[in-house]
Design a protein around this motif. Sequence first.
Motif, PDB file in Angstrom:
ATOM      1  N   ASN A 115       9.163   7.228  -5.605  1.00 24.44           N
ATOM      2  CA  ASN A 115      10.581   7.747  -5.685  1.00 24.44           C
ATOM      3  C   ASN A 115      11.192   7.426  -6.818  1.00 24.44           C
ATOM      4  O   ASN A 115      12.551   7.401  -7.020  1.00 24.44           O
ATOM      5  CB  ASN A 115      11.629   6.640  -4.817  1.00 24.44           C
ATOM      6  CG  ASN A 115      10.971   7.414  -3.534  1.00 24.44           C
ATOM      7  OD1 ASN A 115      10.503   8.442  -2.853  1.00 24.44           O
ATOM      8  ND2 ASN A 115      11.404   6.121  -2.362  1.00 24.44           N
ATOM      9  N   SER A 116      10.462   7.576  -8.236  1.00 22.81           N
ATOM     10  CA  SER A 116      11.333   7.116  -9.227  1.00 22.81           C
ATOM     11  C   SER A 116      12.418   8.815  -9.632  1.00 22.81           C
ATOM     12  O   SER A 116      12.795   7.962 -11.002  1.00 22.81           O
ATOM     13  CB  SER A 116      10.382   7.053 -10.368  1.00 22.81           C
ATOM     14  OG  SER A 116       9.370   8.677 -10.761  1.00 22.81           O
ATOM     15  N   MET A 117      12.305   9.325  -8.849  1.00 23.20           N
ATOM     16  CA  MET A 117      12.831  10.641  -9.592  1.00 23.20           C
ATOM     17  C   MET A 117      13.998  10.503  -8.319  1.00 23.20           C
ATOM     18  O   MET A 117      14.685  11.769  -8.199  1.00 23.20           O
ATOM     19  CB  MET A 117      12.113  12.031  -9.789  1.00 23.20           C
ATOM     20  CG  MET A 117      11.768  12.405 -11.251  1.00 23.20           C
ATOM     21  SD  MET A 117      12.810  11.419 -12.269  1.00 23.20           S
ATOM     22  CE  MET A 117      13.845  12.801 -12.437  1.00 23.20           C
ATOM     23  N   ALA A 118      13.794   9.957  -7.015  1.00 25.23           N
ATOM     24  CA  ALA A 118      14.577   9.588  -6.158  1.00 25.23           C
ATOM     25  C   ALA A 118      16.487   9.285  -5.894  1.00 25.23           C
ATOM     26  O   ALA A 118      16.289   8.577  -6.977  1.00 25.23           O
ATOM     27  CB  ALA A 118      13.799   9.311  -4.656  1.00 25.23           C
ATOM     28  N   VAL A 119      16.992   9.760  -5.026  1.00 25.49           N
ATOM     29  CA  VAL A 119      17.851   9.421  -5.114  1.00 25.49           C
ATOM     30  C   VAL A 119      18.408   8.790  -3.507  1.00 25.49           C
ATOM     31  O   VAL A 119      17.690   9.210  -2.577  1.00 25.49           O
ATOM     32  CB  VAL A 119      19.123  10.161  -5.686  1.00 25.49           C
ATOM     33  CG1 VAL A 119      20.565   9.744  -5.415  1.00 25.49           C
ATOM     34  CG2 VAL A 119      18.656  11.210  -6.826  1.00 25.49           C
ATOM     35  N   MET A 156       0.792  -1.265   0.195  1.00 24.69           N
ATOM     36  CA  MET A 156       0.023   0.083  -0.239  1.00 24.69           C
ATOM     37  C   MET A 156       0.950   1.316   0.235  1.00 24.69           C
ATOM     38  O   MET A 156       0.495   2.430  -0.848  1.00 24.69           O
ATOM     39  CB  MET A 156      -0.747  -0.268   1.633  1.00 24.69           C
ATOM     40  CG  MET A 156      -2.186   1.188   0.858  1.00 24.69           C
ATOM     41  SD  MET A 156      -3.388   1.173   2.745  1.00 24.69           S
ATOM     42  CE  MET A 156      -4.355   1.690   1.857  1.00 24.69           C
ATOM     43  N   THR A 157       1.649   1.258   0.877  1.00 24.68           N
ATOM     44  CA  THR A 157       2.712   2.545   0.958  1.00 24.68           C
ATOM     45  C   THR A 157       3.598   2.665  -0.122  1.00 24.68           C
ATOM     46  O   THR A 157       3.935   3.782  -0.648  1.00 24.68           O
ATOM     47  CB  THR A 157       3.701   2.441   1.890  1.00 24.68           C
ATOM     48  OG1 THR A 157       4.304   1.554   2.703  1.00 24.68           O
ATOM     49  CG2 THR A 157       2.804   2.621   3.007  1.00 24.68           C
ATOM     50  N   SER A 158       4.002   1.497  -0.584  1.00 25.05           N
ATOM     51  CA  SER A 158       5.616   1.503  -1.561  1.00 25.05           C
ATOM     52  C   SER A 158       3.971   2.344  -3.337  1.00 25.05           C
ATOM     53  O   SER A 158       4.701   2.782  -3.704  1.00 25.05           O
ATOM     54  CB  SER A 158       5.316  -0.148  -1.738  1.00 25.05           C
ATOM     55  OG  SER A 158       4.626  -0.436  -2.744  1.00 25.05           O
ATOM     56  N   ASP A 159       3.034   1.874  -2.822  1.00 24.04           N
ATOM     57  CA  ASP A 159       2.348   2.360  -4.043  1.00 24.04           C
ATOM     58  C   ASP A 159       2.210   3.771  -3.774  1.00 24.04           C
ATOM     59  O   ASP A 159       1.743   4.494  -5.038  1.00 24.04           O
ATOM     60  CB  ASP A 159       0.645   1.433  -4.563  1.00 24.04           C
ATOM     61  CG  ASP A 159       0.776   0.579  -4.503  1.00 24.04           C
ATOM     62  OD1 ASP A 159       2.313  -0.375  -5.183  1.00 24.04           O
ATOM     63  OD2 ASP A 159      -0.174  -0.294  -4.447  1.00 24.04           O
ATOM     64  N   ALA A 202      13.741  -0.499  -1.665  1.00 24.41           N
ATOM     65  CA  ALA A 202      12.465  -0.814  -0.757  1.00 24.41           C
ATOM     66  C   ALA A 202      11.757   0.234  -1.201  1.00 24.41           C
ATOM     67  O   ALA A 202      10.454   0.421  -1.423  1.00 24.41           O
ATOM     68  CB  ALA A 202      12.777  -1.172   0.163  1.00 24.41           C
ATOM     69  N   LEU A 203      12.793   1.492  -1.314  1.00 26.38           N
ATOM     70  CA  LEU A 203      12.906   3.018  -1.760  1.00 26.38           C
ATOM     71  C   LEU A 203      12.283   2.673  -3.177  1.00 26.38           C
ATOM     72  O   LEU A 203      11.322   3.943  -3.360  1.00 26.38           O
ATOM     73  CB  LEU A 203      13.386   3.374  -1.658  1.00 26.38           C
ATOM     74  CG  LEU A 203      13.651   3.866   0.219  1.00 26.38           C
ATOM     75  CD1 LEU A 203      15.160   4.631   0.251  1.00 26.38           C
ATOM     76  CD2 LEU A 203      12.760   4.465   1.271  1.00 26.38           C
ATOM     77  N   LYS A 204      12.510   1.862  -4.249  1.00 25.13           N
ATOM     78  CA  LYS A 204      12.459   1.680  -5.257  1.00 25.13           C
ATOM     79  C   LYS A 204      12.953   3.443  -6.384  1.00 25.13           C
ATOM     80  O   LYS A 204      12.097   4.441  -6.484  1.00 25.13           O
ATOM     81  CB  LYS A 204      11.175   1.598  -5.942  1.00 25.13           C
ATOM     82  CG  LYS A 204      10.668   0.388  -5.433  1.00 25.13           C
ATOM     83  CD  LYS A 204       9.191   0.122  -5.502  1.00 25.13           C
ATOM     84  CE  LYS A 204       8.780  -1.538  -5.636  1.00 25.13           C
ATOM     85  NZ  LYS A 204       9.306  -2.278  -5.278  1.00 25.13           N
TER      86      LYS A 204
END
Length: 272
Positions: free
Chosen positions: A75-79, A68-71, A139-141
């Motif tokens: 973070n696709s633009m996170a580092v 649920m939280t990962s959806d 986990a953070l993706k």
Amino acid sequence: MQQKKETWEDLKKRARWDRIFGALAVFLLILILFISGVSSCAKKLTQDDDTKPANVDETLPIGETNSMTSDIIDNSMAVFLSPSTQEDNVYACDNTITEENAMWQIARRVQALLETDGYQVYICGEDDTVMSKVQQGNALKCGAYVAIHSNSSGESGDGQGTEIFYNTNIPGSQALAEYIYNRVANLTPTEDRGVKDQTQRDLYEIERNENACCLLEVEFHDDMTTSQWILNHVEEIAICIKDGITDYLKMKAYSTPATPSESETFGTGGLI
């Protein structure tokens, strides 16, 4: 038979019993109301629990996520930054400084520079193992996972130059590696060593990653000259790494070709 006349004392006794029975009746009423209220609250709590989403796992440890939280978090633009935690690798120019010390200085500056530009940045803990770093990153993706190290040539002691590793099986990894390498290699004064894939060195952070990733070896810390060069250029190295990361993220955002321009040559020595 003549009925006995009630005396004043008889009346007082009967009045006391009336008060006692009245008090008991009030007490029983309050007790019944209290029990009824408790039952009602218990029923409401049970109903509230039944309405919680079935896929929410309240037993997850801090730092872990469920589906649920990962959806929800994008973070696709996170580092994710993973500076070296190798505290036993001593710098040749100063044996009080280790690879961990120097790489954390650089990583903190990269973090600050990226955050100033508005990017979300995660960074590993100083006591994390490579396994826990990779678990966090997966986990953070994050859109980019960047490990920052300085190199060692072992007994030969003659190593020099920048090199970077990436995973050919992960989309975006090669482009991320090339953008960062181009910047850093152009900064170093030595002949550089190139962009290399996971087959050329056994690196856990590259092989076990699930997101675009690379591992940068800035320069060699077991050489007197290059180790001092690293310490003298912390800010410049950080800027180059940050610029390489943002080059990649901008390319990703605008879906432009993932090949750096020919004008960005691969450092002083080029690719080998």
